[in-house]
Design an enzyme around this catalytic site. Sequence first.
Site, PDB file in Angstrom:
ATOM      1  N   ASP A 102      15.370  57.008   5.228  1.00  0.00           N
ATOM      2  CA  ASP A 102      15.474  58.439   5.125  1.00  0.00           C
ATOM      3  C   ASP A 102      15.369  59.304   6.146  1.00  0.00           C
ATOM      4  O   ASP A 102      14.990  59.007   7.196  1.00  0.00           O
ATOM      5  CB  ASP A 102      14.943  59.090   3.979  1.00  0.00           C
ATOM      6  CG  ASP A 102      15.458  58.624   2.979  1.00  0.00           C
ATOM      7  OD1 ASP A 102      16.601  57.559   2.729  1.00  0.00           O
ATOM      8  OD2 ASP A 102      15.242  58.795   1.915  1.00  0.00           O
TER       9      ASP A 102
HETATM   10  N1  URA Z   1      12.348  54.621  -0.033  1.00  0.00           N
HETATM   11  C1  URA Z   1      13.034  55.675   0.269  1.00  0.00           C
HETATM   12  O1  URA Z   1      13.313  56.523  -0.562  1.00  0.00           O
HETATM   13  N2  URA Z   1      12.753  56.242   1.464  1.00  0.00           N
HETATM   14  C2  URA Z   1      12.679  55.607   2.538  1.00  0.00           C
HETATM   15  O2  URA Z   1      14.027  56.258   3.641  1.00  0.00           O
HETATM   16  C3  URA Z   1      13.275  54.143   2.085  1.00  0.00           C
HETATM   17  C4  URA Z   1      12.831  53.233   1.061  1.00  0.00           C
END
Ligand code: URA
Length: 230
Positions: A102
């Site tokens: 993310d």
């Molecule tokens: N899980 C999440 O919620 N975000 C990420 O970036 C990776 C795993």
Amino acid sequence: MRLDRFLSNLPQLNRQQVRLLLIEKRIQVDGQIISDPHYEVRAFNRIELDGQTLQAGKAARYFMLHKPPGCVSATHDPEHPTVLDLLNEPDKEDLHIAGRLDFNTSGLMLITNDGHWSRHVTQPETKLPKVYYVETEQTISSAYAATFKQGIYFAYEDLTTLPAELHVLSAHSARLSIVEGRYHQVKRMFGYFNNKVLRLHRESIGALILDEGLAPGEYRALSPQEIALF
Ligand code: URA
């Protein structure tokens, strides 16, 4: 792609000619005569007809990047910097990400031009453990570990997450190991307890651990041994 298909796709060859060339042992892949029409070839193979190059063969490239928060796991973005902007490499358009993070998540990210390798790394069947360091808004209670181990139902995908391992480090921090990579998976798992994730950092993928010496935004090529881990 199959060798016979690769050859038939060339404008100068038809299927009948391809069949004959293979029988006559006039086709070489990476210096070896290949007569099996089903032989799988990739962009990284050098393919020759009577010693004349039909495909030069690209170099396969593999990198580990320490993704900083505030950049997008994409090759192009109209608004924000992308992880590919952090790479000073030629032919960046050939590269892609093996396993997104993310926007505000930091940590280990793999980048390659080898689709076969990245598919293996990311497909759920491979069940590679991904380890995340997590900091949360609310206290992490003792109930979390058992629930994460049991799995959490994600209504949107209509599935239950595979058993995950949680090690609580302090009231507001933990290390979580998951073998899938569902959309916002870690945040949704903590969201089950109405606990907001404030910091998320991927430490490892399988046996590959992010280098401690690699600062956010830095990257390096993987060694042949590291590439072979997957
Ligand atoms: N899980 C999440 O919620 N975000 C990420 O970036 C990776 C795993």
